[in-house]
Design a protein around this motif. Structure first.
Motif, PDB file in Angstrom:
ATOM      1  N   SER A  93       0.823  -1.223   0.004  1.00  0.00           N
ATOM      2  CA  SER A  93      -0.077  -0.094   0.063  1.00  0.00           C
ATOM      3  C   SER A  93       0.826   1.240  -0.117  1.00  0.00           C
ATOM      4  O   SER A  93       0.451   2.177  -0.534  1.00  0.00           O
ATOM      5  N   PHE A  94       2.037   1.142   0.781  1.00  0.00           N
ATOM      6  CA  PHE A  94       2.808   2.528   0.765  1.00  0.00           C
ATOM      7  C   PHE A  94       3.275   2.831  -0.564  1.00  0.00           C
ATOM      8  O   PHE A  94       3.422   4.078  -0.878  1.00  0.00           O
ATOM      9  N   SER A  95       3.845   1.728  -1.444  1.00  0.00           N
ATOM     10  CA  SER A  95       4.377   1.970  -2.237  1.00  0.00           C
ATOM     11  C   SER A  95       3.393   2.453  -3.688  1.00  0.00           C
ATOM     12  O   SER A  95       3.518   3.253  -4.311  1.00  0.00           O
ATOM     13  N   ILE A  96       2.204   1.837  -3.354  1.00  0.00           N
ATOM     14  CA  ILE A  96       1.336   2.317  -4.542  1.00  0.00           C
ATOM     15  C   ILE A  96       0.649   3.737  -4.138  1.00  0.00           C
ATOM     16  O   ILE A  96       0.658   4.570  -4.866  1.00  0.00           O
ATOM     17  N   ASP A 199      -4.052   6.913 -21.137  1.00  0.00           N
ATOM     18  CA  ASP A 199      -2.558   7.241 -21.167  1.00  0.00           C
ATOM     19  C   ASP A 199      -2.105   6.266 -20.374  1.00  0.00           C
ATOM     20  O   ASP A 199      -2.634   5.966 -19.156  1.00  0.00           O
ATOM     21  N   GLU A 200      -0.765   6.098 -20.935  1.00  0.00           N
ATOM     22  CA  GLU A 200       0.129   5.119 -19.844  1.00  0.00           C
ATOM     23  C   GLU A 200       1.260   5.763 -19.588  1.00  0.00           C
ATOM     24  O   GLU A 200       1.859   6.479 -20.263  1.00  0.00           O
ATOM     25  N   LYS A 201       1.363   5.642 -18.322  1.00  0.00           N
ATOM     26  CA  LYS A 201       2.730   6.398 -17.643  1.00  0.00           C
ATOM     27  C   LYS A 201       3.644   5.153 -16.761  1.00  0.00           C
ATOM     28  O   LYS A 201       2.765   4.565 -16.006  1.00  0.00           O
ATOM     29  N   PRO A 202       4.572   5.335 -16.734  1.00  0.00           N
ATOM     30  CA  PRO A 202       5.333   4.475 -15.679  1.00  0.00           C
ATOM     31  C   PRO A 202       5.042   4.970 -14.096  1.00  0.00           C
ATOM     32  O   PRO A 202       4.962   6.053 -14.077  1.00  0.00           O
ATOM     33  N   ALA A 203       4.577   4.060 -13.332  1.00  0.00           N
ATOM     34  CA  ALA A 203       4.636   4.589 -11.882  1.00  0.00           C
ATOM     35  C   ALA A 203       5.717   4.696 -11.113  1.00  0.00           C
ATOM     36  O   ALA A 203       6.879   3.959 -11.478  1.00  0.00           O
ATOM     37  N   ALA A 204       5.732   5.800 -10.498  1.00  0.00           N
ATOM     38  CA  ALA A 204       6.979   6.206  -9.650  1.00  0.00           C
ATOM     39  C   ALA A 204       7.196   5.155  -8.818  1.00  0.00           C
ATOM     40  O   ALA A 204       6.311   4.405  -8.113  1.00  0.00           O
ATOM     41  N   ILE A 205       8.567   4.947  -8.592  1.00  0.00           N
ATOM     42  CA  ILE A 205       9.035   3.897  -7.850  1.00  0.00           C
ATOM     43  C   ILE A 205       9.439   4.164  -6.298  1.00  0.00           C
ATOM     44  O   ILE A 205       9.938   5.255  -5.942  1.00  0.00           O
ATOM     45  N   CYS A 206       9.019   3.186  -5.456  1.00  0.00           N
ATOM     46  CA  CYS A 206       9.465   3.463  -4.221  1.00  0.00           C
ATOM     47  C   CYS A 206       9.547   2.018  -3.466  1.00  0.00           C
ATOM     48  O   CYS A 206       8.721   0.930  -3.794  1.00  0.00           O
ATOM     49  N   GLU A 207      10.399   1.756  -2.653  1.00  0.00           N
ATOM     50  CA  GLU A 207      10.507   0.578  -1.754  1.00  0.00           C
ATOM     51  C   GLU A 207       9.621   0.301  -1.019  1.00  0.00           C
ATOM     52  O   GLU A 207       8.741   0.763  -0.336  1.00  0.00           O
ATOM     53  N   ASN A 208       9.030  -1.104  -1.075  1.00  0.00           N
ATOM     54  CA  ASN A 208       7.834  -1.551  -0.270  1.00  0.00           C
ATOM     55  C   ASN A 208       8.401  -1.588   1.229  1.00  0.00           C
ATOM     56  O   ASN A 208       9.515  -1.689   1.525  1.00  0.00           O
TER      57      ASN A 208
END
Ligand SMILES: Cc1cc2nc3c(=O)[nH]c(=O)nc-3n(C[C@H](O)[C@H](O)[C@H](O)COP(=O)(O)OP(=O)(O)OC[C@H]3O[C@@H](n4cnc5c(N)ncnc54)[C@H](O)[C@@H]3O)c2cc1C
Length: 248
Positions: A93-96, A199-208
């Motif tokens: 959830s944090f990363s999403i 539209d498609e975009k890459p999701a910003a990355i964050c550690e789980n």
């Protein structure tokens, strides 16, 4: 007003979900996915907000290509634009919430609607986490909402009653059943949704921050016992409830 609504793609409530052989995820074989039911209320409220203030509703989902089906349903209900934050990795959830809030920083909405919980993993964390990442206020389990200017009056469901709170925009609202009566997509809406781009975009990355260690199904209930079908069974029933089930 720019309105953002976040939606999730979840197994159909009637689907019998099984655990995959890795014991930490669900087996998606044969699973029918739908728009998360609480997100219907979030979309409806977003559309009502647009009808009151003008502007646009952008619907966004983080996940794989299958989420497009869910985004398409939101478009057919009347959302103006859709964005898929494409990501196939295992996310908590944090990363999403981090990725959704990074997208919000780009889109700059004044209000974000989410469902009160996803009916698959039931985390109910998205509302608070997105608000925290954005440094906004949030109100959860909202069943009535009134926005006047930048003032927000929300009625929340609490144990045994309701609570009315006031706050201000920008805000994240989590929608509870009863907030509104979600509209059905019209035939015109369904046809129009096919022409609206996703539209498609890459999701910003964050550690789980959370690692799933194990998933298991509830232990099967033992078979029921019929003791009798007239008053003579009461004595034995009371004995069993006392001595075996130990509930009285
Ligand atoms: C690519 C991917 C892989 C995953 N893999 C795993 C896994 O292997 N194991 C596991 O346990 N979990 C996995 N998950 C599930 C994920 O951990 C949960 O979906 C996440 O923690 C959100 O929790 P929730 O669904 O209970 O959200 P809640 O906080 O209950 O959801 C509330 C609301 O937040 C919004 N929301 C939730 N998810 C999304 C989303 N993806 N996009 C847009 N809005 C959203 C919706 O409005 C929803 O109604 C995966 C998810 C994704 C997207």
């Amino acid at each position: 007003m720019k309105i953002l609504v976040c939606v999730n793609h979840v197994p159909d409530t009637t689907t019998k979900v099984n655990i995959a052989s890795d014991n930490i995820s669900i087996d998606q074989n044969g699973v029918n996915f739908i728009l998360n039911p609480y997100d219907d209320y979030a979309i409806e409220e977003a559309l009502k907000t647009k009808e009151k203030f003008g502007g646009e509703v952008l619907v966004c989902s983080l996940g794989g290509d299958q989420h497009k089906e869910t985004l398409r349903k939101a478009l057919s209900m009347g959302c103006d634009k859709a964005v898929l934050l494409k990501d196939l990795s295992v996310r908590d959830s944090f990363s999403i919430a981090f990725a959704l809030s990074e997208f919000a920083k780009e889109y700059l909405p004044e209000i974000i609607y989410v469902g009160k919980q996803s009916i698959d993993y039931d985390d109910s964390q998205m509302c608070g986490l997105i608000a925290t990442f954005l440094n906004w206020q949030s109100v959860t389990v909202v069943v009535k909402l009134n926005i006047e200017g930048s003032k927000v009056i929300a009625e929340r469901e609490i144990e045994g009653g309701h609570e009315v709170v006031s706050s201000s925009l920008p805000i994240v609202i989590s929608a509870q059943k009863g907030l509104n009566e979600p509209r059905y997509p019209t035939l015109k809406g369904i046809m129009e949704s096919k022409r609206k781009p996703i539209d498609e975009k890459p999701a910003a990355i964050c550690e789980n921050k959370i690692l799933v260690k194990k998933m298991s199904k509830p232990t099967a209930k033992s078979k029921g016992k019929i003791i009798g079908n007239d008053i003579s069974a009461v004595k034995e029933l009371v004995r069993l409830l006392h001595e075996e089930a130990k509930v009285i």
